[in-house]
Design an enzyme around this catalytic site. Structure first.
Site, PDB file in Angstrom:
ATOM      1  CG  HIS A  32     -17.945  17.978   4.568  1.00 17.60           C
ATOM      2  ND1 HIS A  32     -16.899  18.019   3.661  1.00 17.60           N
ATOM      3  CD2 HIS A  32     -18.812  18.930   4.164  1.00 17.60           C
ATOM      4  CE1 HIS A  32     -17.130  18.955   2.761  1.00 17.60           C
ATOM      5  NE2 HIS A  32     -18.293  19.519   3.029  1.00 17.60           N
ATOM      6  CG  ASN A  77     -22.195  20.085  -1.362  1.00 19.05           C
ATOM      7  OD1 ASN A  77     -23.316  19.823  -1.804  1.00 19.05           O
ATOM      8  ND2 ASN A  77     -21.974  21.088  -0.531  1.00 19.05           N
ATOM      9  CG  ASP A 102     -20.722  25.282   7.727  1.00 15.64           C
ATOM     10  OD1 ASP A 102     -20.598  24.360   6.905  1.00 15.64           O
ATOM     11  OD2 ASP A 102     -20.340  26.460   7.494  1.00 15.64           O
ATOM     12  CB  CYS A 120      -6.794  16.406   8.499  1.00 12.62           C
ATOM     13  SG  CYS A 120      -7.157  15.015   7.414  1.00 12.62           S
ATOM     14  CG  HIS A 131      -7.771  13.142   4.050  1.00 21.31           C
ATOM     15  ND1 HIS A 131      -8.246  14.429   4.165  1.00 21.31           N
ATOM     16  CD2 HIS A 131      -7.538  12.950   2.731  1.00 21.31           C
ATOM     17  CE1 HIS A 131      -8.276  14.989   2.977  1.00 21.31           C
ATOM     18  NE2 HIS A 131      -7.854  14.107   2.078  1.00 21.31           N
ATOM     19  CG  HIS A 171     -23.108  20.488   4.514  1.00 21.43           C
ATOM     20  ND1 HIS A 171     -22.695  21.766   4.797  1.00 21.43           N
ATOM     21  CD2 HIS A 171     -22.297  20.045   3.524  1.00 21.43           C
ATOM     22  CE1 HIS A 171     -21.691  22.087   4.010  1.00 21.43           C
ATOM     23  NE2 HIS A 171     -21.425  21.067   3.219  1.00 21.43           N
TER      24      HIS A 171
END
Ligand code: AMP
Ligand code: ZN
Length: 119
Positions: free
Chosen positions: A106, A93, A33, A10, A49, A108
């Protein structure tokens, strides 16, 4: 669930914590990342969020669709080689047993020439 106190992603989306930004629009933010597994490794997050995929419902279908559509566009801009010889990996994940460390949803997106450090 628009913003959560003490959530690092956030704060990144709000610009409070610096990041290497890849993309920003009204709903989404993408950044490199900090600990890349691959030559290209960035994260796509919703600005709102949402803790993980476990909290996703039908009301999030359009948002998730936008994240998935953005991934290949940004992968190309960030230097992932063209499909099929190139390509990229999308990973989300979810929860501790799913390997999630940051509890703000998120994607990746990883790509580039192998070998990779992980993944
Ligand atoms: P996950 O294990 O799926 O929750 O992944 C969290 C990812 O966030 C890891 O790959 C971290 O390297 C990355 N990360 C954590 N803090 C930061 C940060 N401040 N800037 C960029 N990436 C971060
Ligand atoms: Zn958050």
């Amino acid at each position: 669930m628009s913003h959560s106190e003490n959530c690092i992603f956030c704060k990144i989306a709000a610009g409070v914590i610096p990041s290497r930004k890849v993309h920003e629009d009204d709903e989404l933010f993408a950044f490199h990342d900090i600990n890349p597994w691959a030559p290209v490794h960035f994260l796509i997050i919703p600005k709102a969020h949402i803790p993980s995929m476990a909290q996703v419902g039908p009301e999030h279908a359009a948002l998730l669709g936008r994240m998935m559509v953005l991934a290949p566009q940004l992968a190309k801009v960030q230097g992932c080689n063209p499909y099929p010889a190139g390509g990229f990996r999308i990973v989300t994940n979810t929860g501790s047993e799913g390997g999630q460390e940051v509890h703000h949803l998120h994607l990746h997106v990883m790509g580039g020439p192998r070998p990779w450090l992980r993944g």
